[in-house]
Motif scaffolding. Structure first.
Motif, short mmCIF file in Angstrom:
data_model
loop_
_atom_site.label_atom_id
_atom_site.label_comp_id
_atom_site.label_asym_id
_atom_site.label_seq_id
_atom_site.Cartn_x
_atom_site.Cartn_y
_atom_site.Cartn_z
N LEU A 193 -32.84 -38.64 17.63
CA LEU A 193 -33.92 -38.38 16.68
C LEU A 193 -33.48 -37.39 15.60
O LEU A 193 -33.82 -37.54 14.42
CB LEU A 193 -35.13 -37.84 17.45
N LEU A 195 -30.44 -37.03 14.40
CA LEU A 195 -29.58 -37.76 13.46
C LEU A 195 -30.39 -38.76 12.64
O LEU A 195 -30.18 -38.89 11.43
CB LEU A 195 -28.48 -38.50 14.21
N GLU A 196 -31.33 -39.43 13.30
CA GLU A 196 -32.11 -40.45 12.58
C GLU A 196 -32.93 -39.83 11.46
O GLU A 196 -33.03 -40.39 10.37
CB GLU A 196 -33.02 -41.19 13.57
N THR A 197 -33.53 -38.66 11.72
CA THR A 197 -34.32 -38.06 10.65
C THR A 197 -33.42 -37.57 9.51
O THR A 197 -33.78 -37.68 8.34
CB THR A 197 -35.23 -36.91 11.16
#
Lengths: 220, 220
Positions: A193, A195-197
């Motif tokens: 999460l 990294l994704e954001t």
């Protein structure tokens, strides 16, 4: 004391770390502005945080570094080392066991647990025990904080056993929401999460640059 | 789009992950209450988040799972894989390189970098290159997101090189504040601080139990 929220406590640790660094380069006295610069908050925030815990300095003369470190250690309970455990000896669990950052903060990982018999044994710096021994170990050594570094599917069950054993605080690396009694302190580190954001906001930034090139150029 | 804050984007990812799980157990339609339960937020929050991105459903009939996943993928830019790099191949860096969670989210670590010549070489799943090659690699492969997993003392210098090379988003594991231009997206994972705050609140809880045993017993 429980009224202070997580961000406030995190700042107290950061003030303390800044003070230790300033002490190492010879500082004897500091002002709230120095701490504010070190931590990246306004000086008013420093004074506000200190006032919650009754940490006072001489307004004109600032704070004596040694005294302030001592007071912060007292507030943060940093005077005695804390023993913790890790459940799951995969990539993340192994990295945590070998991570140097904890010990210098007085946090010692005293055992790791895994269900995989090929991982257990006393071959590492610390004992790696079968997860079936978790409950007994936690009770015997009066451990109150543990790390979950097992796959998603096993995380809730591990959490349940930890809590049954008397653990009150959990750092959870499994990217899943865990059901917990209200009196358990749990923080999550969700690497996907995070990294994704970051990726989302970087993409959003790129779109913005493409859509509004002029504004972008002016800004820079 | 940039108006959505980090928490909102994190929730969108969580809705998406919940949807994928619900789909895997046979769900075709969901209601905002289902998503709210899965993510642990009120249903009003789900509807509010969706309205920011124009994600609408049929109020009576809920949302079609496949359509909603597709729409969320579009909003979150999940349709194409993202290549990232890791600087520092110590305990944390190695764990990240081997971590299975990223790839299933379409995030691929394509190279690791280290200054230590004993760590570099193509012996691992991915190339481990000398940090001196970082700039060239990032430019050549058009990488925009990187992870810092080097010791404190090296972190700022590594960050500077990453930004010079064109990296726009950084996940930083070094427990230190980094000076960054305003247009760089940076998140911090400070493992010491996570554990320290958990320990603080567990201790505070224990003090509270000791000080107010009656209230505690009644509460339970």
């Amino acid at each position: 004391m429980l009224k202070a929220n997580k961000s406030c406590i995190e700042r107290l640790y950061r003030y303390r770390n800044t003070l230790i660094k300033l002490k190492s380069i010879g500082f004897v006295k500091v002002f709230s502005d120095n701490l504010a610069d070190g931590v990246g908050v306004p000086a008013t925030q420093v004074r506000k945080d200190f006032s919650i815990f009754g940490l006072s300095g001489n307004k004109r003369g600032g704070y004596i570094v040694d005294e302030l470190i001592e007071k912060l250690n007292h507030v943060l309970g940093k005077n005695k080392p804390v023993s913790i455990i890790v459940v799951g000896k995969g990539n993340i669990g192994s990295a945590l066991v070998h991570y140097k950052g904890f010990e210098k903060e007085g946090i010692k990982i005293v055992a790791a647990f895994d269900v995989d018999p090929s991982k257990t044994g006393h071959t590492d710096d610390i004992p790696v025990l079968p997860t079936s021994e978790l409950k007994g170990f936690v009770k015997q050594h009066n451990i109150s904080v543990g790390i979950i570094a097992v796959p998603d599917a096993a995380a809730q069950q591990v959490a349940d056993v930890m809590i049954e054993s008397g653990i009150k605080g959990i750092l959870n690396f499994a990217p899943i929401r865990l059901n917990m009694p209200e009196d358990i302190i749990i923080h999550h580190v969700n690497l996907e999460l995070e990294l994704e954001t970051i990726i989302y906001f970087v993409n959003a930034l790129n779109r913005k640059v493409k859509q509004e090139p002029k504004q972008w150029i002016e800004k820079n």
